[in-house]
Design a protein around this motif. Structure first.
Motif, PDB file in Angstrom:
ATOM      1  N   VAL A 647     -18.497  13.484 -88.050  1.00 27.61           N
ATOM      2  CA  VAL A 647     -20.034  13.054 -87.239  1.00 27.61           C
ATOM      3  C   VAL A 647     -20.275  14.260 -86.054  1.00 27.61           C
ATOM      4  O   VAL A 647     -20.755  14.855 -85.853  1.00 27.61           O
ATOM      5  N   ASP A 648     -19.677  12.852 -85.238  1.00 29.58           N
ATOM      6  CA  ASP A 648     -19.922  13.343 -83.691  1.00 29.58           C
ATOM      7  C   ASP A 648     -19.557  14.794 -83.605  1.00 29.58           C
ATOM      8  O   ASP A 648     -19.796  15.782 -82.711  1.00 29.58           O
ATOM      9  N   ILE A 668     -24.934  20.141 -91.589  1.00 28.77           N
ATOM     10  CA  ILE A 668     -24.061  18.893 -91.853  1.00 28.77           C
ATOM     11  C   ILE A 668     -24.530  17.929 -93.417  1.00 28.77           C
ATOM     12  O   ILE A 668     -23.919  18.000 -94.283  1.00 28.77           O
ATOM     13  N   ALA A 669     -26.087  18.636 -93.473  1.00 30.37           N
ATOM     14  CA  ALA A 669     -26.384  17.120 -95.185  1.00 30.37           C
ATOM     15  C   ALA A 669     -25.674  18.705 -96.211  1.00 30.37           C
ATOM     16  O   ALA A 669     -26.163  18.334 -96.763  1.00 30.37           O
ATOM     17  N   ALA A 675     -17.377  13.601 -95.142  1.00 27.68           N
ATOM     18  CA  ALA A 675     -16.935  15.416 -94.470  1.00 27.68           C
ATOM     19  C   ALA A 675     -17.700  14.701 -93.327  1.00 27.68           C
ATOM     20  O   ALA A 675     -17.604  15.325 -92.307  1.00 27.68           O
ATOM     21  N   ALA A 676     -19.223  13.929 -93.291  1.00 34.89           N
ATOM     22  CA  ALA A 676     -20.028  13.571 -91.905  1.00 34.89           C
ATOM     23  C   ALA A 676     -19.653  11.766 -91.690  1.00 34.89           C
ATOM     24  O   ALA A 676     -20.760  11.600 -91.162  1.00 34.89           O
ATOM     25  N   GLY A 677     -19.263  11.426 -92.298  1.00 36.35           N
ATOM     26  CA  GLY A 677     -18.435  10.234 -92.282  1.00 36.35           C
ATOM     27  C   GLY A 677     -19.867   9.764 -92.576  1.00 36.35           C
ATOM     28  O   GLY A 677     -19.934   7.883 -92.137  1.00 36.35           O
ATOM     29  N   GLY A 678     -19.661   9.501 -93.510  1.00 33.12           N
ATOM     30  CA  GLY A 678     -21.025   8.736 -94.148  1.00 33.12           C
ATOM     31  C   GLY A 678     -22.298   8.781 -93.967  1.00 33.12           C
ATOM     32  O   GLY A 678     -23.313   8.672 -94.095  1.00 33.12           O
ATOM     33  N   LYS A 679     -22.590   9.811 -92.717  1.00 36.59           N
ATOM     34  CA  LYS A 679     -23.664   9.904 -92.027  1.00 36.59           C
ATOM     35  C   LYS A 679     -25.156  10.988 -92.734  1.00 36.59           C
ATOM     36  O   LYS A 679     -25.034  12.700 -92.363  1.00 36.59           O
ATOM     37  N   ASP A 680     -25.234  10.883 -94.442  1.00 46.08           N
ATOM     38  CA  ASP A 680     -26.023  12.204 -94.509  1.00 46.08           C
ATOM     39  C   ASP A 680     -27.703  11.672 -94.262  1.00 46.08           C
ATOM     40  O   ASP A 680     -28.381  12.293 -95.153  1.00 46.08           O
ATOM     41  N   GLU A 684     -30.299   8.964 -89.623  1.00 48.32           N
ATOM     42  CA  GLU A 684     -28.259   8.498 -88.880  1.00 48.32           C
ATOM     43  C   GLU A 684     -28.605   9.222 -88.338  1.00 48.32           C
ATOM     44  O   GLU A 684     -27.459   9.397 -87.396  1.00 48.32           O
ATOM     45  N   TYR A 685     -28.682  10.907 -88.682  1.00 46.35           N
ATOM     46  CA  TYR A 685     -28.289  11.974 -88.187  1.00 46.35           C
ATOM     47  C   TYR A 685     -28.841  12.215 -86.468  1.00 46.35           C
ATOM     48  O   TYR A 685     -28.560  12.454 -86.003  1.00 46.35           O
ATOM     49  N   GLU A 686     -30.651  11.627 -86.351  1.00 43.39           N
ATOM     50  CA  GLU A 686     -31.206  11.258 -85.334  1.00 43.39           C
ATOM     51  C   GLU A 686     -31.084  10.583 -84.327  1.00 43.39           C
ATOM     52  O   GLU A 686     -30.207  10.467 -83.320  1.00 43.39           O
ATOM     53  N   ILE A 687     -30.028   8.807 -84.937  1.00 43.56           N
ATOM     54  CA  ILE A 687     -29.526   7.837 -84.299  1.00 43.56           C
ATOM     55  C   ILE A 687     -27.836   8.386 -83.753  1.00 43.56           C
ATOM     56  O   ILE A 687     -27.711   8.338 -82.081  1.00 43.56           O
TER      57      ILE A 687
END
Length: 705
Positions: A647-648, A668-669, A675-680, A684-687
């Protein structure tokens, strides 16, 4: 009779391998004056990693690389890989001399940013040299991607390498240098599978020019493959004999046989190729008295040529494993003699003699494993002898390891231990017959940390019947103890010929694929019952590896040297830019920088000990039966290493298009969570974005308003 003992490519050119100085000392003590040691591995790296060789490789890329030849989908990966190598070739050629200097410099080596710069250039130089060859990946612990289980596979690999870099180098340099010594015997020590094909290539070239020279091979790899080597007389085309197991006295008996003082049938633990077939001579009762051995003579090696500011002296005070019960391990198959130890006062005397002889004061006691009692009396012997050294050793998470043991070891100079942890799940530990518990592992890690001894732990996943939850338990344990576990040797389970699992696979719920008797070492298998809950995108082992991204560039010898100088967790500190005392711990002047501020790398850490960058992963050696993927960024300004997730990388790539935060998140969403490493989630995206901004990989200028 002159004798030449050879350590062949490919291994780590920072480390003088200890077997040759020991065998050299044994032969010299027996009155053989014409004994020569050749570290052909060191010579190859030293001679090939130079501007002229790299310019030749770049010339090939420019002249021969035609993207139109690789337009089909099957060639797309190689086309992209070669294009990347060509794009970075100028940087590599311009900096190779500086990288070589840093790796040997007693000052700049200890500047983390300089070391990582040099290691990256070193790795890219190896990739550039390998570019013209589809089946060669020249590097530490890797070379040929060929299979090795049979004579036919090895023979094919040798012939595929007719114009390979080592074949050409051996013809031009190594063979003439060996023949210049006019040897009657040439012996190869082969501890790593990455050396197997190069050994047979070099042996064949020597035989072509001087068929009368007796060529023998020994070391762990030939010993593991004794059944293959003894079952096919055609290996006699390249070599005359094989020493099985411990060769300390075997080599003396072989020399006597060649001089007509002993029948060849009386050479113990020996395979000899004769006109009428193959003769296998094994003596299962044989064992070397370790107190009989002389002090290894490291002055017989060119210590000033190694790629390190200090040469770590490797010695083996014990042989075999006193525990010898782990179900995944094949020590009983490998070792032809029981666990023994050298008298501690003799080891202390060895250390003192070698230090006086070479000036080196960092030692690696690279035994299979040392018992707590022996560690205690060895440490006390070093203290009693008054010799000042720093040392690394191998041990188990064992009963009897109390504070007084680690205190004595640390006062004697112990700075680092390698310990096989494998897992912390008790069901798996019992199934492996490890003879330890999670609580004991945790207690020993705590004691080592308090004493100032760094610990590298061996960890592997995918043991038969292991569940995702059990693997996750090990990951969470490592994460909790990141400061106490200063390095992890991460891999996937491999089924080894001769291990209890391989001898009784049904008991462990596995089925061996193919004929196990025809395999050299690694066996293929499948589990009889399918695993549950194994669909997770990122495995526990990948997450553990991501906690140690420096492993992709910093090898164990460098980790040992940093630990000896700065104490435990030197590279853990390197990854923590919040430490205020960082600058005071690591000195250095202006550092070289990468071409870009951040260099993003994709690599695989494989079980063989090699690190393969993605541009050459299709050339992974056959013995690298598993690869742990890594994604990391190196800050060219500070030298810091930052682990990344998919995701990075996706956010970094999208930010180059100057999209808004919301537009990037929307893309990403839209994709699947994996595909986004679970950061959906938005939070979490903002972090993740905030982390990339804090690191400096991204700035607000990358985003549209």
């Amino acid at each position: 009779m002159n004798i030449v003992l050879v350590f062949p490519p490919c291994a780590d050119p920072a480390l003088p391998y200890g077997a040759l100085p020991l065998l050299g000392a044994i032969l010299k003590r027996a009155g053989h004056e014409g004994v020569f040691l050749r570290d052909s591995n060191l010579e190859a790296f030293d001679d090939l990693l130079c501007v002229d060789s790299l310019v030749d490789a770049r010339r090939w890329l420019k002249n021969e690389f035609d993207p139109r030849r690789l337009n089909d989908p099957a060639g797309a990966h190689r086309r992209d890989s070669l294009a990347q190598l060509l794009a970075s070739s100028d940087e590599v050629i311009q900096n190779i001399d500086e990288a070589r200097r840093i790796l040997k410099d007693p000052g700049d080596f200890y500047s983390p940013s300089s070391l990582l710069f040099a290691k990256r250039i070193f790795a890219k130089a190896c990739s550039l040299l390998s570019a013209p060859y589809e089946k060669i990946n020249f590097g530490k612990y890797s070379y040929s991607s060929a299979s090795y289980d049979t004579f036919d596979e090895i023979n094919e690999a040798i012939h595929q390498d007719e114009d390979g870099m080592l074949t050409r180098y051996f013809k031009a340099v190594t063979v003439p240098e060996i023949l210049k010594q006019r040897p009657g015997l040439v012996g190869f020590s082969v501890p790593y599978f990455s050396q197997l094909i190069p050994t047979f290539i070099l042996a064949r070239l020597i035989k072509d020019q001087a068929p009368g020279i007796h060529i023998t091979v020994g070391g762990p790899v030939p010993s593991w493959g004794k059944h293959v080597l003894a079952s096919d007389a055609r290996f006699g085309r390249w070599i005359d004999s094989v020493a099985i197991g411990e060769a300390d006295e075997t080599i003396l008996e072989l020399v006597e046989a060649l001089e007509g003082k002993r029948p060849s049938e009386k050479v113990r633990n020996f395979i000899v190729y004769q006109k009428n077939g193959v003769l296998l001579q094994e003596d299962p009762t044989y064992k070397v008295d370790l107190n009989w051995l002389p002090t290894p003579d490291f002055s017989m090696l060119p210590l000033d040529r190694y790629f390190a500011p200090k040469r770590i002296i490797c010695m083996v005070p014990t042989r075999g494993c006193y525990f010898n019960r782990c179900t995944f391990c094949n020590y009983a198959f490998i070792k032809l003699a029981p666990y023994r130890s050298r008298a501690p006062h003799l080891v202390a005397e060895d250390v003192q003699k070698i230090k006086e002889q070479t000036g080196e004061d960092v030692f690696c006691f690279e035994s299979d494993v040392m018992a707590p009692h022996y560690l205690r009396i060895l440490a006390q012997g070093i203290l009693d002898n008054g010799v000042q050294i720093k040392w690394h050793a191998v041990a188990r998470f064992e009963k009897g390891m109390d504070e007084s043991l680690f205190d004595t070891m640390h006062r004697a100079g112990c700075v680092r231990l390698y310990m096989g942890m494998e897992s912390v799940n008790q069901r798996l530990l019992d199934l492996m017959d490890k003879g330890t518990t999670r609580e004991r592992i945790e207690d020993i890690l705590h004691k080592c940390h308090n004493t100032g001894i760094a610990v590298e732990a061996g960890v592997f996943g995918n043991f038969p019947s292991e569940t995702a939850e059990e693997a996750e338990e090990t990951y969470q344990f490592v994460r909790k103890h990141r400061r106490e576990l200063t390095r992890c040797d991460v891999g996937e389970f491999r089924l080894l010929r001769g291990s209890p699992l391989a001898e009784d696979p049904a008991q462990y719920g596995i089925h061996i694929i193919g004929n196990a008797q025809a395999k050299w070492y690694h066996l293929q298998y499948e589990e009889t019952a399918p695993k549950q809950n194994q669909t997770h995108a990122v495995t526990a082992m990948q997450k553990i590896q991501a906690m140690y991204p420096e492993v992709a560039l910093v090898d164990v010898p460098e980790d040992i040297l940093y630990t000896a100088k700065f104490g435990p967790n030197a590279f853990g500190k390197l990854l923590d830019p919040t430490r205020d005392d960082w600058a005071s711990e690591f000195s250095g002047s202006e550092r070289p920088k990468y071409e870009e501020d951040f260099a993003i790398n994709r690599a695989f850490v494989v079980n063989s000990g090699a690190v393969l960058f993605v541009d050459l992963i299709e050339k992974a050696p056959a013995f690298a039966s598993s690869e742990i993927p890594m994604l990391f960024a190196i800050d060219g300004r500070s030298g810091l290493v930052h682990p990344l997730e998919q995701v990075d990388l996706k956010i970094i790539e999208l930010s180059r298009g100057h999209l808004t935060f919301d537009q990037i998140y929307a893309q990403i969403a839209e994709g699947p969570a994996d595909a986004a490493g679970g950061k959906d989630t938005r939070k979490e995206y903002e972090i993740t974005v905030r982390k990339l901004l804090d690191i400096g990989i991204l700035t607000k200028t990358h985003f549209a308003s």
